[in-house]
Design an enzyme around this catalytic site. Structure first.
Site, PDB file in Angstrom:
ATOM      1  N   HIS A  38      34.860   5.788  28.071  1.00  0.00           N
ATOM      2  CA  HIS A  38      35.289   6.899  27.910  1.00  0.00           C
ATOM      3  C   HIS A  38      35.374   8.092  28.229  1.00  0.00           C
ATOM      4  O   HIS A  38      36.038   9.098  27.892  1.00  0.00           O
ATOM      5  CB  HIS A  38      34.661   6.632  25.962  1.00  0.00           C
ATOM      6  CG  HIS A  38      34.488   5.572  26.016  1.00  0.00           C
ATOM      7  ND1 HIS A  38      33.439   4.458  25.248  1.00  0.00           N
ATOM      8  CD2 HIS A  38      36.216   4.660  24.921  1.00  0.00           C
ATOM      9  CE1 HIS A  38      33.690   3.840  24.507  1.00  0.00           C
ATOM     10  NE2 HIS A  38      35.691   3.824  24.566  1.00  0.00           N
ATOM     11  N   GLY A 149      42.751   3.736  29.221  1.00  0.00           N
ATOM     12  CA  GLY A 149      41.580   2.937  29.791  1.00  0.00           C
ATOM     13  C   GLY A 149      43.018   2.045  30.596  1.00  0.00           C
ATOM     14  O   GLY A 149      43.610   1.581  30.062  1.00  0.00           O
TER      15      GLY A 149
HETATM   16  P1  AMP Z   1      37.673   1.479  22.941  1.00  0.00           P
HETATM   17  O1  AMP Z   1      36.553   2.776  22.381  1.00  0.00           O
HETATM   18  O2  AMP Z   1      37.216   0.364  23.471  1.00  0.00           O
HETATM   19  O3  AMP Z   1      38.990   1.177  22.187  1.00  0.00           O
HETATM   20  O4  AMP Z   1      38.252   2.405  24.543  1.00  0.00           O
HETATM   21  C1  AMP Z   1      39.010   3.414  24.682  1.00  0.00           C
HETATM   22  C2  AMP Z   1      39.652   3.896  25.618  1.00  0.00           C
HETATM   23  O5  AMP Z   1      39.080   4.022  26.201  1.00  0.00           O
HETATM   24  C3  AMP Z   1      40.769   2.679  25.721  1.00  0.00           C
HETATM   25  O6  AMP Z   1      41.646   3.585  26.362  1.00  0.00           O
HETATM   26  C4  AMP Z   1      40.248   2.437  26.873  1.00  0.00           C
HETATM   27  O7  AMP Z   1      40.749   1.508  27.265  1.00  0.00           O
HETATM   28  C5  AMP Z   1      39.469   3.198  27.660  1.00  0.00           C
HETATM   29  N1  AMP Z   1      38.099   2.075  28.459  1.00  0.00           N
HETATM   30  C6  AMP Z   1      36.907   1.483  27.710  1.00  0.00           C
HETATM   31  N2  AMP Z   1      36.607   0.826  28.549  1.00  0.00           N
HETATM   32  C7  AMP Z   1      36.718   1.356  30.150  1.00  0.00           C
HETATM   33  C8  AMP Z   1      36.571   1.652  31.283  1.00  0.00           C
HETATM   34  N3  AMP Z   1      34.876   0.450  31.517  1.00  0.00           N
HETATM   35  N4  AMP Z   1      36.948   2.247  31.905  1.00  0.00           N
HETATM   36  C9  AMP Z   1      38.053   3.012  31.851  1.00  0.00           C
HETATM   37  N5  AMP Z   1      38.728   3.124  30.564  1.00  0.00           N
HETATM   38  C10 AMP Z   1      38.243   2.341  29.308  1.00  0.00           C
END
Ligand code: AMP
Length: 282
Positions: A38, A149
């Site tokens: 994030h 991401g």
């Molecule tokens: P989430 O909180 O899991 O819904 O993720 C929020 C955003 O962070 C989404 O766009 C995910 O794809 C991105 N994201 C989560 N994990 C990663 C990671 N390891 N590397 C890059 N972006 C990430």
């Protein structure tokens, strides 16, 4: 310190002057339990020269199927605000479920085709929930740039498609996967893994790296690549594979051979923890 706001009205008070002046606003939607993945999105938004960066922290009930981990999903707004402070984010928008879905809410965003396979096939209703919350958030924040991401590859494709199809204004940026030192893709769900599953979960990245190496060595045969990924994931005793997809990066259609840019995406469960990972092979 970032401003922490819980209502759309408070957020709009902050954003209105920027909208009026046409200043670029960056937006990073998340479900919280913020980690280095994030942070990389927040830093990209800052580095891109957005005058203000908003991070939303909202565990969206609409994108969890019955029996999934909505209740257990890690929630730590205090910790998230600290992370946002380190990333020099300006605003944390942490609405309640009632703020996002007040009584009487019945309208959804949905999409055919791209949502029907991979995670969509294994998580009924998931993308309908994702599309609905992302559309709402884009309408609420009205960002110039929004950062997602590559970790959730299918999600990034589905969202870009919605933005095109519905003529949304935000420019979508898809940012590289941030990994732990040993290769495991960072995820809020990694917190669920006990020591045994934490080690076993490495097979996802190992399998994808192996596939990448095979392709670099000239292997184009999808069946062979699929079998090798399956074999490597299978070396983890507890791994239960949801899918192994070898697909076109835009259409998410299965490819016949690996000749152009191709996405290798996997999803597997280790105990109760479902993890996903992918690589883009050029
Ligand atoms: P989430 O909180 O899991 O819904 O993720 C929020 C955003 O962070 C989404 O766009 C995910 O794809 C991105 N994201 C989560 N994990 C990663 C990671 N390891 N590397 C890059 N972006 C990430």
């Amino acid at each position: 310190m970032p401003k922490v706001v819980h209502t759309i009205a408070e957020l709009h008070k902050i954003l209105q002057p920027l909208w009026r002046k046409g200043e670029p606003v960056g937006f990073v939607p998340t479900m919280g339990a913020l980690h280095a993945g994030h942070i990389s999105l927040m830093k990209l938004s800052k580095a891109a020269g957005n005058v203000l960066t908003v991070v939303s922290v909202f565990v969206n009930p609409l994108q969890f199927a019955p029996g999934e981990d909505y209740d257990e999903y890690p929630r730590d707004l205090g910790g998230d605000v600290k992370v946002a402070r380190e990333a020099v984010v300006d605003v944390v928008f942490a609405p309640s479920v009632a703020e996002m879905y007040p009584r009487g809410f019945v309208t959804w965003a949905d999409q055919d085709k791209l949502t029907e396979k991979m995670c969509g096939e294994h998580r009924p209703g998931h993308f309908r929930g994702v599309l609905t919350v992302v559309l709402k958030l884009l309408n609420i924040v009205r960002p110039t740039h929004a950062y997602f991401g590559q970790k959730d590859y299918q999600q990034s494709v589905v969202i870009q498609r919605m933005v095109t199809d519905l003529n949304l204004e935000a420019k979508i940026h898809v940012c590289p996967i941030v990994r732990e030192a040993d290769g495991l893709a960072m995820s809020s769900r990694n917190a669920y893994l006990g020591p045994k599953h934490r080690i076993e979960a490495l097979v996802l990245h190992q399998a994808l790296v192996r596939a990448q190496e095979l392709v670099a060595g000239g292997e184009k045969n999808v069946k062979k690549l699929h079998a090798e990924i399956k074999r490597i994931i299978g070396t983890a005793k507890s791994a239960k594979i949801d899918y192994i997809a070898i697909v076109h990066p835009d259409t998410l259609e299965d490819v016949n051979d690996v000749s152009g840019k191709t996405v290798f995406a996997v999803a597997a469960r280790f105990g109760k923890t479902r993890l996903i990972d992918n690589v883009i092979v050029e």
